[in-house]
Design an enzyme around this catalytic site. Structure first.
Site, PDB file in Angstrom:
ATOM      1  CG  HIS A  59      -0.129  -0.101   2.522  1.00 45.64           C
ATOM      2  ND1 HIS A  59       0.578   0.951   3.063  1.00 45.64           N
ATOM      3  CD2 HIS A  59       0.085  -1.155   3.353  1.00 45.64           C
ATOM      4  CE1 HIS A  59       1.169   0.579   4.173  1.00 45.64           C
ATOM      5  NE2 HIS A  59       0.910  -0.712   4.373  1.00 45.64           N
ATOM      6  CG  ASP A 334       5.468  -3.283   6.053  1.00 43.76           C
ATOM      7  OD1 ASP A 334       4.481  -3.958   6.414  1.00 43.76           O
ATOM      8  OD2 ASP A 334       5.919  -2.347   6.745  1.00 43.76           O
TER       9      ASP A 334
END
Length: 424
Positions: A59, A334
């Protein structure tokens, strides 16, 4: 229940993941990054024909998941979340089968707190929306403008979009699509999501009992490793953070990077610590994921790796649910990309930036019909350990991934066990 989900995802997303015997002293192999140039197969004269593309992308920039305690707080005001006009599309969020969007306990856990300034933690910002729009434009150049691989207008028969059931990843997917197709659509864009208990797009500490057991131990241990603990004590003193406050380098990094990305002030004392914070955050995540322990990576990203290979096989065999599908998009975190990079042997000891992407392309040699897989990370082609070239023969790629790939049935069986994996 909310607090359980909050802990599960902060443990499994802000600072999540799991790594190996402190890789901080290791260096990236010099031949891992083979090229940063577009591949020649976008040229009609290329010997390769592109057949399928799959993209895992982080994102965009967001508000922090937690603020560093006992320091001057940034003002996270609602205007930082205003969507740019060029990111608007018509979309709908569904479950995996096209039904109503499932409950979102992770998102609910964010909304029990407010940051200073009046916004919730973990929300995609205007900057983050634009980052994903720009990633979409980069994909557009490669797959539409340079190669005509995709049509210029979005079609769900051609493009599949899946996201974790969290607002920032859903909005990131929307913004990428807006950039990729320049807001051109004849149909509503479906973004599919999963029930939280069965999510495979991040290490699922709530849904996998064994991973939670393994992770809890590694996570608690990571902050107490001698070098990390000594540096943490020093930075707490430098920042004036009270000794009783529960902080770690991943939390500090998360807030620091969020502030820097949005031009918000950081505590001046952080200036001299910036590189050390980056290093220690990576050291921690490596200890947590422990890539030398095959089981950790299998349980963290085994199902999504299996899905990538399944999609390739289905495309080659003509058994995709949509035979004209050419692009799979997965909006993730992540803490998805890090263990995937570790499993592929290309983690460069740097935290993935906002909007980072792993792209997996399937190619076929025109004259021989031999199949190859090419992997890139943030736009740079990668030579995977175990592959004979950047264009990796499919069987070699499957061999690389097989060490960590898990079918959904095997994954669930192992997650529910207490003994873990047994070597074949």
């Amino acid at each position: 229940m909310r607090s359980l989900w909050g802990k599960a995802f902060i443990f499994g997303s802000v600072s999540t993941a799991f790594g190996s015997m402190l890789w901080s002293q290791q260096k990236t192999e010099p031949d891992q990054v083979a090229s940063s140039c577009p591949s020649s197969d976008t040229d009609p004269s290329s010997p390769y024909e592109l057949k399928l593309v799959q993209v895992l992308f982080r994102h965009g920039a967001r508000t922090p998941l937690r603020s560093i305690p006992d320091v001057v707080e940034a003002q996270w005001v609602p205007t930082l979340l205003d969507p740019p006009h060029n990111t608007h599309i018509n979309y709908v969020v569904t479950d995996l089968h096209g039904g109503p969007r499932p409950p979102a306990p992770v998102e609910d856990s964010y909304r029990t707190n407010l940051l200073t300034g009046g916004t919730y933690p973990g929300q995609l910002t205007t900057v983050g929306m634009q980052q994903l729009y720009e990633l979409g434009k980069r994909l557009r150049r490669r797959y539409i403008e340079d190669s005509n691989f995709l049509n210029t207008t979005f079609s769900p028969a051609e493009v599949y979009v899946r996201s974790t059931n969290i607002v920032r990843t859903i909005e990131s997917a929307k913004c990428l699509i807006a950039g990729l197709f320049q807001q051109k659509q004849k149909e509503i864009v479906p973004i599919v999501t999963s029930e939280a208990e069965s999510e495979i797009l991040y290490p699922n500490y709530h849904g996998c009992k064994l991973l939670k057991t393994l992770g809890s131990h590694r996570w608690a241990e990571s902050a107490t490793l001698p070098d990390i603990a000594a540096d943490l004590q020093s930075i707490q003193s430098a920042l004036g953070i009270a000794a009783h406050q529960r902080v770690d380098f991943i939390l500090i990094r998360d807030d620091m990077v969020a502030r820097e990305t949005h031009g918000l002030p950081c505590p001046p004392a952080l200036d001299t610590w910036r590189n050390k914070v980056e290093q220690r955050a990576v050291d921690m995540i490596c200890h947590v994921f422990e890539p030398s322990n095959r089981e950790n990576l299998q349980l963290s990203v085994g199902p999504i790796l299996h899905t990538l290979v399944d999609n390739i096989e289905a495309k080659l065999q003509g058994t995709l649910s949509e035979p004209n599908r050419r692009l799979f998009l997965y909006s993730v975190h992540d803490t998805t990309l890090i263990p995937c990079l570790m499993a592929l042997g290309i983690f460069d000891m740097r935290w993935p930036p906002y909007a980072a992407d792993i792209t997996v392309e399937l190619h076929q040699k025109k004259q021989t019909n031999e199949t190859f897989v090419k992997v890139s990370y943030t736009g740079q082609d990668q030579l995977l350990p175990g592959c004979s070239g950047v264009y990796c023969p499919l069987q070699e790629f499957k061999q690389v991934v097989s060490a960590y790939s898990l079918s959904s049935e095997l994954y669930q069986s192992i997650c529910d066990s207490t003994g873990g994996l047994t070597e074949p």
